[in-house]
Design a protein around this motif. Sequence first.
Motif, PDB file in Angstrom:
ATOM      1  N   TRP A 150       0.833  -1.209   0.000  1.00 51.78           N
ATOM      2  CA  TRP A 150       0.000   0.000   0.000  1.00 51.78           C
ATOM      3  C   TRP A 150       0.870   1.262   0.000  1.00 51.78           C
ATOM      4  O   TRP A 150       0.594   2.222  -0.712  1.00 51.78           O
ATOM      5  CB  TRP A 150      -0.924   0.006   1.226  1.00 51.78           C
ATOM      6  N   ALA A 151       1.943   1.277   0.784  1.00 48.22           N
ATOM      7  CA  ALA A 151       2.797   2.466   0.926  1.00 48.22           C
ATOM      8  C   ALA A 151       3.734   2.672  -0.259  1.00 48.22           C
ATOM      9  O   ALA A 151       4.242   3.783  -0.453  1.00 48.22           O
ATOM     10  CB  ALA A 151       3.621   2.348   2.209  1.00 48.22           C
ATOM     11  N   LYS A 152       3.964   1.629  -1.046  1.00 48.77           N
ATOM     12  CA  LYS A 152       4.958   1.684  -2.128  1.00 48.77           C
ATOM     13  C   LYS A 152       4.714   2.854  -3.070  1.00 48.77           C
ATOM     14  O   LYS A 152       3.602   3.110  -3.492  1.00 48.77           O
ATOM     15  CB  LYS A 152       4.948   0.381  -2.910  1.00 48.77           C
ATOM     16  N   GLY A 153       5.793   3.570  -3.334  1.00 49.14           N
ATOM     17  CA  GLY A 153       5.718   4.702  -4.259  1.00 49.14           C
ATOM     18  C   GLY A 153       5.807   6.052  -3.566  1.00 49.14           C
ATOM     19  O   GLY A 153       6.023   7.067  -4.209  1.00 49.14           O
ATOM     20  N   SER A 154       5.650   6.077  -2.265  1.00 45.92           N
ATOM     21  CA  SER A 154       5.801   7.300  -1.481  1.00 45.92           C
ATOM     22  C   SER A 154       6.885   7.051  -0.441  1.00 45.92           C
ATOM     23  O   SER A 154       6.689   6.271   0.486  1.00 45.92           O
ATOM     24  CB  SER A 154       4.490   7.666  -0.775  1.00 45.92           C
ATOM     25  N   TYR A 155       8.029   7.689  -0.598  1.00 45.59           N
ATOM     26  CA  TYR A 155       9.135   7.451   0.325  1.00 45.59           C
ATOM     27  C   TYR A 155       8.730   7.695   1.773  1.00 45.59           C
ATOM     28  O   TYR A 155       9.116   6.956   2.672  1.00 45.59           O
ATOM     29  CB  TYR A 155      10.334   8.333   0.006  1.00 45.59           C
ATOM     30  N   THR A 156       7.940   8.736   2.014  1.00 41.28           N
ATOM     31  CA  THR A 156       7.549   9.038   3.391  1.00 41.28           C
ATOM     32  C   THR A 156       6.595   7.982   3.944  1.00 41.28           C
ATOM     33  O   THR A 156       6.744   7.551   5.083  1.00 41.28           O
ATOM     34  CB  THR A 156       6.933  10.444   3.495  1.00 41.28           C
ATOM     35  N   ALA A 157       5.636   7.551   3.145  1.00 41.48           N
ATOM     36  CA  ALA A 157       4.722   6.494   3.601  1.00 41.48           C
ATOM     37  C   ALA A 157       5.464   5.178   3.781  1.00 41.48           C
ATOM     38  O   ALA A 157       5.208   4.433   4.736  1.00 41.48           O
ATOM     39  CB  ALA A 157       3.558   6.322   2.626  1.00 41.48           C
ATOM     40  N   GLU A 158       6.397   4.874   2.880  1.00 41.76           N
ATOM     41  CA  GLU A 158       7.200   3.657   3.016  1.00 41.76           C
ATOM     42  C   GLU A 158       7.996   3.688   4.319  1.00 41.76           C
ATOM     43  O   GLU A 158       8.039   2.701   5.061  1.00 41.76           O
ATOM     44  CB  GLU A 158       8.162   3.512   1.837  1.00 41.76           C
ATOM     45  N   ALA A 159       8.639   4.824   4.593  1.00 42.23           N
ATOM     46  CA  ALA A 159       9.475   4.947   5.788  1.00 42.23           C
ATOM     47  C   ALA A 159       8.643   4.826   7.056  1.00 42.23           C
ATOM     48  O   ALA A 159       9.009   4.102   7.994  1.00 42.23           O
ATOM     49  CB  ALA A 159      10.220   6.279   5.770  1.00 42.23           C
TER      50      ALA A 159
END
Length: 142
Positions: free
Chosen positions: A12-21
């Motif tokens: 789900w978070a993939k593609g947004s560095y901040t959401a991934e982190a």
Amino acid sequence: MHDEHFEDLRAWAKGSYTAEAATELLIRAFEGRFAAPGNSWIHKSETSGKHWIRFGEIPEHVDVLSGGESRFLRLVASIAAVEVSVDLGEVLPGLDRRVLELVLAAVAHAGGSHEHSGFITNADGSPTIERLSTLYPWPNEG
């Protein structure tokens, strides 16, 4: 169960560095308990059945937790949700070493350091662009 759930959150978070982190922080710290279903900020899609995180909701629910957990979760929320801000001078001194190590890796990831490139000079003097390593890698599990 948790492994599949955590992989869903990562997808789900993939593609947004901040959401991934921020997602990775929730999964790796405190044995993943703050990324588990049942937390008020973890939501489930009625259509796909997959889970996702509403980071902006986290600060509303941290007052009942220990000081370290509360500081950690407010920091996580601030990485992924622009509407959440924290005072780093207040938050960072209260984190234990293991969590602080994860935060360093999350900041490096959120900043995109794992995707940075730089010039190197070859033996013949010609420049080459090379992918640089992350500034601070995620620590190994275990």
